[in-house]
Motif scaffolding. Structure first.
Motif, PDB file in Angstrom:
ATOM      1  N   ALA A  69      28.306  24.028  61.297  1.00 43.84           N
ATOM      2  CA  ALA A  69      28.808  25.295  60.759  1.00 43.84           C
ATOM      3  C   ALA A  69      27.860  25.860  59.696  1.00 43.84           C
ATOM      4  O   ALA A  69      28.015  26.993  59.258  1.00 43.84           O
ATOM      5  N   GLU A 105      38.632  20.495  63.938  1.00 39.04           N
ATOM      6  CA  GLU A 105      38.019  21.833  63.881  1.00 39.04           C
ATOM      7  C   GLU A 105      39.104  22.902  63.836  1.00 39.04           C
ATOM      8  O   GLU A 105      40.031  22.904  64.638  1.00 39.04           O
ATOM      9  N   GLU A 108      38.687  28.422  60.956  1.00 42.66           N
ATOM     10  CA  GLU A 108      37.775  28.693  59.835  1.00 42.66           C
ATOM     11  C   GLU A 108      36.400  28.066  60.118  1.00 42.66           C
ATOM     12  O   GLU A 108      35.365  28.720  59.979  1.00 42.66           O
ATOM     13  N   THR A 109      36.388  26.806  60.558  1.00 43.39           N
ATOM     14  CA  THR A 109      35.108  26.146  60.886  1.00 43.39           C
ATOM     15  C   THR A 109      34.454  26.857  62.069  1.00 43.39           C
ATOM     16  O   THR A 109      33.235  27.073  62.083  1.00 43.39           O
ATOM     17  N   ARG A 112      32.469  29.932  61.409  1.00 41.65           N
ATOM     18  CA  ARG A 112      31.138  29.690  60.848  1.00 41.65           C
ATOM     19  C   ARG A 112      30.182  29.161  61.924  1.00 41.65           C
ATOM     20  O   ARG A 112      29.010  29.500  61.952  1.00 41.65           O
ATOM     21  N   LYS A 113      30.712  28.363  62.843  1.00 42.61           N
ATOM     22  CA  LYS A 113      29.861  27.860  63.936  1.00 42.61           C
ATOM     23  C   LYS A 113      29.431  29.007  64.860  1.00 42.61           C
ATOM     24  O   LYS A 113      28.294  29.056  65.323  1.00 42.61           O
TER      25      LYS A 113
END
Ligand code: PEP
Length: 250
Positions: A69, A105, A108-109, A112-113
């Protein structure tokens, strides 16, 4: 015309030399399948450069199964999107249910990924899907909608043009149970509707793959449905013949 895609998710299987053999098998048999089918193999990180070499000169594309991420830095054990892109990956699977379930996961994660994937020119294969309890409670539509709204709705229109969705009912992954072709069509059409509510006509171009115990014997019936644009394949991607046989389902 939407892209037809058969993507293999090798998960944590094969040693590097076995992965190379598998990739070579896919390349060798690929010409027996319609050129209209786009094959992607998503190998473990450790094999990516060797598999990239084995795929050279063919139209079989390479993907990874995850990425970090963050862009770079003190994140021991993580692998960045720029690293996998540098090894020749064009795709990255994000939000697979095994990562949501075993590695916590969250949306939110995953936001970003997704950012990292796009920043490095990768096309995410974003997975959504309900578990058995959610299906039995009739919540499968709501679950998929939420997984899309919380992540895909944050994309720009440009980013959305480079996205593949995989609908993978958790109860069908690795269980031998497959969604029926009608169940797949019903939810794929719904997912496309949700996408269209945000991205309009561009949703018609977004490939939506089915995943969950897909094999040569059931691919044809599932792929015949209007909103099913191919498959994300786990177990059956570990044998070149079966993987290619699924591609013949178009
Ligand atoms: C997967 O995990 O992406 C998958 C579809 O697995 P399987 O084909 O083995 O059900």
């Amino acid at each position: 015309m939407r892209k037809k895609i058969v993507a293999g998710n090798w998960k944590m299987n094969t040693l590097p030399a076995e992965g190379v053999e598998l990739a070579k098998g896919v390349v060798a048999g690929r010409k027996e399948v319609c050129e209209c089918v786009n094959f992607i193999v998503c190998a473990p990180f450790t094999h990516l450069s060797m598999v990239a070499e084995a795929l050279k000169g063919s139209d079989v594309e390479l993907g990874a199964q995850n990425c970090a991420a963050e862009a770079k830095g003190a994140y021991t054990g993580e692998v960045s999107a720029s690293m996998i892109a540098a090894l020749g990956c064009k795709y990255v699977i994000l939000g697979h249910s095994e990562r949501r379930q075993y590695y916590g996961e969250t949306s939110e994660t995953l936001n970003r990924k997704m950012e990292q994937a796009y920043a490095n020119g990768l096309t995410p294969i974003y997975c959504v899907g309900e578990n058995l309890e959610e299906r039995e409670a009739g919540n499968h539509f709501a679950v998929c909608k939420q997984q899309i709204e919380e992540v895909v709705f944050n994309l720009t229109e440009e980013q959305f043009k480079n996205l593949v969705i995989a609908y993978e009912p958790v109860w069908a992954i690795g269980t031998g149970k497959t969604a029926t072709a009608d169940q797949a069509q019903e939810i794929h059409a719904y997912i496309r509707e949700v996408l269209a509510s945000k991205f309009g006509a561009a949703a018609d171009e977004c490939p939506i793959l089915y995943g969950g115990s897909c094999k040569p014997s059931n691919a044809q019936e599932i792929f015949a449905k209007a909103d099913v644009d191919g498959g994300l394949i786990g177990g059956a991607a570990l044998k070149a013949e079966d993987f290619l046989g699924i591609g013949k389902g178009f």
